[in-house]
Design an enzyme around this catalytic site. Structure first.
Site, PDB file in Angstrom:
ATOM      1  N   TYR A   4     -38.351  -9.567  12.088  1.00  0.00           N
ATOM      2  CA  TYR A   4     -38.704  -9.992  10.734  1.00  0.00           C
ATOM      3  C   TYR A   4     -37.624  -9.564   9.747  1.00  0.00           C
ATOM      4  O   TYR A   4     -37.174 -10.364   8.914  1.00  0.00           O
ATOM      5  CB  TYR A   4     -40.058  -9.396  10.345  1.00  0.00           C
ATOM      6  CG  TYR A   4     -40.511  -9.772   8.959  1.00  0.00           C
ATOM      7  CD1 TYR A   4     -41.031 -11.044   8.713  1.00  0.00           C
ATOM      8  CD2 TYR A   4     -40.419  -8.876   7.902  1.00  0.00           C
ATOM      9  CE1 TYR A   4     -41.442 -11.410   7.429  1.00  0.00           C
ATOM     10  CE2 TYR A   4     -40.829  -9.228   6.626  1.00  0.00           C
ATOM     11  CZ  TYR A   4     -41.348 -10.493   6.397  1.00  0.00           C
ATOM     12  OH  TYR A   4     -41.744 -10.852   5.129  1.00  0.00           O
ATOM     13  N   LYS A  53     -35.099 -11.999   7.284  1.00  0.00           N
ATOM     14  CA  LYS A  53     -34.990 -11.878   5.827  1.00  0.00           C
ATOM     15  C   LYS A  53     -33.565 -11.476   5.418  1.00  0.00           C
ATOM     16  O   LYS A  53     -33.078 -11.884   4.352  1.00  0.00           O
ATOM     17  CB  LYS A  53     -36.013 -10.873   5.303  1.00  0.00           C
ATOM     18  CG  LYS A  53     -37.458 -11.328   5.514  1.00  0.00           C
ATOM     19  CD  LYS A  53     -37.724 -12.690   4.863  1.00  0.00           C
ATOM     20  CE  LYS A  53     -39.174 -13.091   4.929  1.00  0.00           C
ATOM     21  NZ  LYS A  53     -39.440 -14.393   4.278  1.00  0.00           N
ATOM     22  N   SER A  76     -51.597 -20.257  -0.324  1.00  0.00           N
ATOM     23  CA  SER A  76     -52.197 -18.915  -0.415  1.00  0.00           C
ATOM     24  C   SER A  76     -51.132 -17.912  -0.835  1.00  0.00           C
ATOM     25  O   SER A  76     -49.936 -18.240  -0.910  1.00  0.00           O
ATOM     26  CB  SER A  76     -52.796 -18.495   0.940  1.00  0.00           C
ATOM     27  OG  SER A  76     -51.767 -18.408   1.924  1.00  0.00           O
TER      28      SER A  76
END
Length: 274
Positions: A146, A150, A18
């Site tokens: 998060y 990253k 997806s």
């Protein structure tokens, strides 16, 4: 136009069921490459991309990285796209959730990269693309864990780039800005009902939803990933969305606190001097 690799390549795209991953896989097939896409459950992919061979990979299960590469064989291009999104208050996020996010977003891609590198090094060719986030460069409150994952992925890529360069292997980071992929509906949230941070978190969450609704498409972002992956001499960093050229220029020229204040403002948070 940047020169691109020629001939059919074997491309491995993680998280290809997806979103950006599916669009990258679709564009790679259209360009004539042999594409493998990963999913935790390859047999249950709802909308498989025609021409893509799906193989099992669970980023949190490091042993599955070697199994995945063994199933695919020689990999010319690895696109580490799979990951999870998370938000919430730093204090409200349990340590096991932090560890899980790092496993999926950092250590899983590291394990898969380690699995493909020996072959790339021996053949003296290959490209590894780390799909990160502009939050690595422009972190914001309530996206602490998060953004940290990253930023870690970006650090790996920037350091590894020189390490493997003598062997003809390229390592690239791509940082998407706000993308309209519906990822907000799949984001893990940690915020207590009586959390002292709840009101500000809700402000950020509402701004994030509005930004994502008008974000760039997965198709447009995928094109940047594909262009980076196929470039003969790729740059260290590609970014798209959130007026990337302007904000990265601002980051180089403006005081860091001003950049943090502006990032907070974009996410609906008032400027508060620490």
């Amino acid at each position: 136009m940047t020169a691109q690799k020629s001939g059919a390549l074997t491309v491995l795209v993680t998280g290809a069921s997806s979103g950006i991953g599916a669009e990258v896989a679709r564009q790679m097939v259209a360009a004539g490459h042999d594409v493998y896409g990963t999913s935790r459950n390859p047999d249950t992919v709802k909308d498989p991309v025609p021409g893509v061979t799906y193989v099992r990979l669970d980023n949190a299960d490091y042993s599955s990285a070697a199994e995945c590469v063994a199933a695919v064989g020689e990999v010319d291009v690895l696109i580490n796209n799979a990951g999870e999104s998370a938000a919430g208050a730093f204090e409200d996020t349990p340590m096991d959730a932090v560890e899980h996010l790092f496993a999926v977003n950092v250590f899983g891609p590291v394990a898969l990269t380690k699995a493909v590198l020996p072959g790339m090094r021996q053949r003296r060719r290959g490209t590894v693309v780390m799909v990160g986030s502009m939050l690595a460069s422009f972190p914001v409150a309530f996206r602490t864990n998060y953004a940290a994952t990253k930023a870690a992925l970006k650090g790996y890529a920037m350091a590894l780039r020189r390490e493997v360069a003598p062997y003809g292997v390229h390592v690239v980071t791509v940082e998407p800005g706000t993308i309209a992929t519906g990822i907000g509906d799949r984001r893990t949230i940690h915020i207590g009902d009586d959390s002292p941070y709840r009101a500000e978190y809700e402000t950020l969450a509402a701004a994030t939803r509005a930004n994502e609704d008008k974000g760039i498409s997965a198709t447009a972002m995928a094109k940047t990933v594909v262009d980076a992956a196929l470039a003969e001499q790729p740059k260290p960093l590609y970014a798209r969305g959130n007026r990337a050229p302007i904000v990265f220029a601002l980051q180089r020229l403006a005081p860091r606190q001003l950049v943090l204040d502006l990032t907070a403002r974009v996410h609906g948070l008032a400027r508060i001097r620490p």
